[in-house]
Design an enzyme around this catalytic site. Structure first.
Site, PDB file in Angstrom:
ATOM      1  N   GLY A  13       0.833  -1.196   0.000  1.00 33.26           N
ATOM      2  CA  GLY A  13       0.000   0.000   0.000  1.00 33.26           C
ATOM      3  C   GLY A  13       0.862   1.237   0.000  1.00 33.26           C
ATOM      4  CB  CYS A  14       0.192   4.604   1.305  1.00 28.69           C
ATOM      5  SG  CYS A  14       0.998   6.189   1.529  1.00 28.69           S
TER       6      CYS A  14
END
Length: 177
Positions: A13-14
């Protein structure tokens, strides 16, 4: 005698989320946000976010294997993101947010494969995490480095990053600096 440091490169993810967690792990000496796994040289945030470069947002972790093992770093990895969602983490959607372990050598590849198999027991849905060789790590722009530490009150940090850091601290108390 100089310490022998090693590197691990992970995407889940981020990169702000992973960076914030791994900066709190005993034995980790540095965490850099960046990009890996794509087909273009010198990617930047805008091009990676478009999905056109093939790169994933990743962190490159420098660690002391005498303090924390690669297996331990992967155990943390499995608990701080959802490895069962393809190309997404929460509201972050696209191949740039895929779950991926970029191994640096054959030993890391084998450890990652075993770790993934063990982690599957924790999840009802199949783990979709990619395990691939690291060809090149491209550091992200400076404003992405240490983002959570520099911007703890920013909305995304409060809503998304802070809960992941707290989850890590709750589930991995022995690894918190």
């Amino acid at each position: 005698m100089e310490k022998r440091l090693e590197k691990a490169t992970l995407g889940g993810g981020c990169f702000w989320c992973l960076e914030a967690v791994y900066e709190n792990v005993k034995g980790v000496t540095d965490v850099a946000s960046g990009y890996a796994g794509g087909h273009t040289d010198h990617p930047d945030y805008r091009s990676v976010c478009s999905g056109a470069t093939g790169h994933a947002e990743v962190v490159q972790i420098t660690y002391d294997p005498e303090v924390v093992s690669y297996e331990d770093l992967l155990d943390i990895f499995w608990t701080i993101h959802d490895p069962t969602t393809l190309n997404r983490q929460g509201a972050d959607v696209g191949t740039q947010y895929r779950s991926v372990i970029f191994y640096h050598d054959d030993a890391q590849k084998k450890i990652a494969e075993v770790s993934k198999e063990k982690a599957q027991a924790r999840y009802r849905d199949p783990i979709v995490t990619e395990i691939a060789p690291l060809s090149k790590f491209w550091p992200a722009e400076e404003y992405h480095q240490d983002y959570f530490r520099k911007n703890p009150h920013q909305g995304y940090c409060q809503a998304v990053v802070a809960p992941k850091v707290e989850k890590f601290k709750t589930h991995h108390k022995g690894w918190v600096k």
